[in-house]
Design a protein around this motif. Structure first.
Motif, mmCIF file in Angstrom:
data_model
loop_
_atom_site.group_PDB
_atom_site.id
_atom_site.type_symbol
_atom_site.label_atom_id
_atom_site.label_comp_id
_atom_site.label_asym_id
_atom_site.label_seq_id
_atom_site.Cartn_x
_atom_site.Cartn_y
_atom_site.Cartn_z
ATOM 1 N N GLU A 60 0.830 -1.207 0.000
ATOM 2 C CA GLU A 60 0.000 0.000 0.000
ATOM 3 C C GLU A 60 0.865 1.257 0.000
ATOM 4 O OE1 GLU A 60 -3.581 2.017 2.681
ATOM 5 O OE2 GLU A 60 -2.770 0.042 3.203
ATOM 6 N N LEU A 61 2.033 1.175 0.648
ATOM 7 C CA LEU A 61 2.941 2.316 0.751
ATOM 8 C C LEU A 61 4.073 2.279 -0.273
ATOM 9 C CD1 LEU A 61 3.340 2.321 4.641
ATOM 10 C CD2 LEU A 61 1.912 3.860 3.288
ATOM 11 N N TYR A 62 4.149 1.201 -1.048
ATOM 12 C CA TYR A 62 5.329 0.934 -1.872
ATOM 13 C C TYR A 62 5.637 2.074 -2.839
ATOM 14 C CZ TYR A 62 8.692 -1.676 -4.675
ATOM 15 O OH TYR A 62 9.832 -2.085 -5.320
ATOM 16 N N ASN A 63 4.639 2.566 -3.548
ATOM 17 C CA ASN A 63 4.874 3.617 -4.545
ATOM 18 C C ASN A 63 5.237 4.956 -3.931
ATOM 19 O OD1 ASN A 63 4.472 1.936 -6.746
ATOM 20 N ND2 ASN A 63 2.269 2.308 -6.799
ATOM 21 N N GLU A 64 5.056 5.078 -2.612
ATOM 22 C CA GLU A 64 5.489 6.277 -1.903
ATOM 23 C C GLU A 64 6.900 6.116 -1.347
ATOM 24 O OE1 GLU A 64 2.585 7.625 1.012
ATOM 25 O OE2 GLU A 64 1.061 6.410 0.001
ATOM 26 N N GLY A 65 7.481 4.929 -1.526
ATOM 27 C CA GLY A 65 8.816 4.668 -0.990
ATOM 28 C C GLY A 65 8.833 4.524 0.509
ATOM 29 N N LYS A 66 7.703 4.137 1.092
ATOM 30 C CA LYS A 66 7.596 4.003 2.543
ATOM 31 C C LYS A 66 7.445 2.535 2.929
ATOM 32 C CE LYS A 66 5.399 8.542 3.041
ATOM 33 N NZ LYS A 66 4.177 9.264 3.494
ATOM 34 N N THR A 67 7.560 2.262 4.227
ATOM 35 C CA THR A 67 7.499 0.887 4.717
ATOM 36 C C THR A 67 6.839 0.843 6.088
ATOM 37 O OG1 THR A 67 8.828 -1.070 5.308
ATOM 38 C CG2 THR A 67 9.810 1.081 5.731
ATOM 39 N N THR A 68 6.279 -0.300 6.411
ATOM 40 C CA THR A 68 5.743 -0.527 7.756
ATOM 41 C C THR A 68 6.774 -1.198 8.662
ATOM 42 O OG1 THR A 68 4.888 -2.730 7.179
ATOM 43 C CG2 THR A 68 3.422 -0.853 6.798
ATOM 44 N N ASP A 69 7.927 -1.563 8.097
ATOM 45 C CA ASP A 69 8.910 -2.396 8.789
ATOM 46 C C ASP A 69 10.038 -1.543 9.367
ATOM 47 O OD1 ASP A 69 10.901 -4.256 9.509
ATOM 48 O OD2 ASP A 69 10.293 -5.653 7.939
ATOM 49 N N LEU A 109 13.742 0.619 -2.016
ATOM 50 C CA LEU A 109 12.490 1.280 -2.343
ATOM 51 C C LEU A 109 12.703 2.498 -3.234
ATOM 52 C CD1 LEU A 109 10.747 1.148 1.153
ATOM 53 C CD2 LEU A 109 10.236 -0.261 -0.861
ATOM 54 N N VAL A 110 11.668 2.848 -3.974
ATOM 55 C CA VAL A 110 11.704 4.053 -4.801
ATOM 56 C C VAL A 110 11.948 5.264 -3.911
ATOM 57 C CG1 VAL A 110 9.187 4.356 -4.662
ATOM 58 C CG2 VAL A 110 10.464 5.398 -6.547
ATOM 59 N N GLY A 111 12.771 6.165 -4.394
ATOM 60 C CA GLY A 111 13.115 7.346 -3.616
ATOM 61 C C GLY A 111 14.281 7.127 -2.688
ATOM 62 N N PHE A 112 14.539 5.869 -2.357
ATOM 63 C CA PHE A 112 15.704 5.533 -1.535
ATOM 64 C C PHE A 112 16.862 5.078 -2.411
ATOM 65 C CE2 PHE A 112 18.209 2.151 0.493
ATOM 66 C CZ PHE A 112 18.875 2.921 1.425
ATOM 67 N N SER A 113 16.610 4.121 -3.281
ATOM 68 C CA SER A 113 17.696 3.550 -4.081
ATOM 69 C C SER A 113 17.472 3.670 -5.591
ATOM 70 C CB SER A 113 17.888 2.078 -3.723
ATOM 71 O OG SER A 113 16.692 1.357 -3.949
ATOM 72 N N TRP A 114 16.302 4.134 -6.004
ATOM 73 C CA TRP A 114 16.044 4.308 -7.432
ATOM 74 C C TRP A 114 14.897 5.287 -7.643
ATOM 75 C CZ3 TRP A 114 11.205 2.746 -9.341
ATOM 76 C CH2 TRP A 114 10.455 1.923 -8.496
ATOM 77 N N GLU A 115 14.835 5.816 -8.871
ATOM 78 C CA GLU A 115 13.751 6.703 -9.282
ATOM 79 C C GLU A 115 13.186 6.199 -10.607
ATOM 80 O OE1 GLU A 115 12.596 9.076 -7.513
ATOM 81 O OE2 GLU A 115 14.189 9.539 -6.073
ATOM 82 N N ALA A 116 11.891 6.379 -10.789
ATOM 83 C CA ALA A 116 11.250 6.011 -12.047
ATOM 84 C C ALA A 116 11.527 7.088 -13.094
ATOM 85 C CB ALA A 116 9.753 5.840 -11.847
ATOM 86 N N THR A 117 11.819 6.670 -14.340
ATOM 87 C CA THR A 117 12.127 7.626 -15.405
ATOM 88 C C THR A 117 11.145 7.567 -16.564
ATOM 89 O OG1 THR A 117 13.539 6.083 -16.632
ATOM 90 C CG2 THR A 117 14.576 7.378 -14.863
ATOM 91 N N GLY A 118 10.297 6.549 -16.596
ATOM 92 C CA GLY A 118 9.456 6.329 -17.760
ATOM 93 C C GLY A 118 10.136 5.451 -18.794
ATOM 94 N N HIS A 119 11.439 5.254 -18.615
ATOM 95 C CA HIS A 119 12.227 4.376 -19.505
ATOM 96 C C HIS A 119 12.980 3.346 -18.672
ATOM 97 C CE1 HIS A 119 11.403 7.322 -22.639
ATOM 98 N NE2 HIS A 119 11.826 8.257 -21.807
#
Length: 200
Positions: A60-69, A109-119
């Motif tokens: 649920e939080l994945y696309n925000e780069g967040k975690t419950t852990d 996670l996104v925002g921590f170790s990678w960013e989406a580029t569309g490619h």
């Protein structure tokens, strides 16, 4: 030097049995770092009780780069404190154990170790981590595993995370090896980590 609040190497250790060859590899890595005067911290995934499963709350939080852990947050903080990453793990059924795969799934996670580029993704972990060394043991000979391990873990995952310097060191044919061969390889691990030789 062991654990330190400031360190340059993070060791991620993934094996449940403290009398295993992997446990001896961990000791050899630590000895090499000590010999080189490098500080380090160990994340022992089994001892930490790390849960490798991505649960519904995580997704649920994945696309925000967040975690419950909370452990994920701790591991991320440790990664950002280090310049070098060392993994110590067996190879089971031609891949790393599920626990370590789950560590990659949950920590990177996104925002921590990678960013989406569309490619595809753009790795950003390489801004913190300069190099990764993976020390593994396997029943299969190294050459039987090389294509799969290098394609997925090295040319795939670590390259995508932006880590430029990547090295794999494997002790293959473990089940048929002698005590002398294992001891020689452990000594080689220590020398490699200490920077006294180039590769295992």
């Amino acid at each position: 030097m062991g654990k330190s609040t400031e360190f340059d190497t993070l060791i991620v250790y993934c094996h449940p049995y403290d009398m295993s060859l992997n446990a001896a590899v961990l000791t050899a890595v630590e000895e090499g770092l000590d010999r080189a005067g490098r500080t380090f911290e160990v994340c022992d995934l089994y001892s930490d009780g790390f849960d490798p499963v991505l649960h519904a709350g995580d997704l649920e939080l994945y696309n925000e780069g967040k975690t419950t852990d909370e452990l994920v947050r701790r591991y991320q903080k440790a990664l950002l404190s280090a310049k070098h990453l060392v993994l110590v793990t067996p190879i089971w059924w031609n891949d790393v154990p599920a626990l370590l795969k789950g560590w990659l799934d949950k920590v990177m996670l996104v925002g921590f170790s990678w960013e989406a580029t569309g490619h595809g993704l753009e790795g950003t972990l390489g801004r913190a981590i300069e190099s990764v060394d993976v020390f593994t043991t396997s029943a299969e000979p190294t050459e039987h595993l090389r294509a799969a391990i290098e394609a997925t873990l090295f040319d795939g995952t670590f390259a995508q995370l932006g880590i430029a310097r990547r090295a794999w060191h494997n002790f293959g044919g473990m089940d048929q090896s002698t005590v002398e061969q294992r001891e020689a390889w452990l000594a080689e691990v220590t020398r490699t980590v200490a920077g006294e030789v180039q590769a295992c």
